[in-house]
Design an enzyme around this catalytic site. Structure first.
Site: not given
Length: 86
Positions: A13, A6, A85-86
């Site tokens: 976020r 990623r 968000d992760n």
């Protein structure tokens, strides 16, 4: 098997805005909106009017997220919970 990496150009976020909302931090939300527009979505600028810029930023972020997820799907990546968000 595959390797997923990623890449992110920001640590902002959706949850960053949600937390500030929960803290009732309107001034900090306005600063975050201005920062996100300045660096990531300048097309959402509306003369510094946060009441107009926040919805424009949300729309730009939703479009960008949708495009990103579409690219994931084209690559064959499937995730049961779209938790960006992760």
């Amino acid at each position: 098997s595959s390797v997923l990496v990623r890449l992110s150009h920001s640590h902002i976020r959706f949850g960053t805005f949600q937390r500030l909302l929960a803290e009732n931090a309107a001034a900090r939300i306005a600063r975050l909106v201005a920062q996100a527009i300045r660096y990531y979505h300048p097309g959402a600028a509306r003369d510094g009017e946060v009441a107009r810029e926040a919805p424009a930023l949300l729309a730009a972020g939703a479009r960008a997220s949708g495009a990103m997820v579409a690219e994931w799907r084209l690559a064959g990546f499937v995730h049961g919970v779209l938790n960006t968000d992760n």
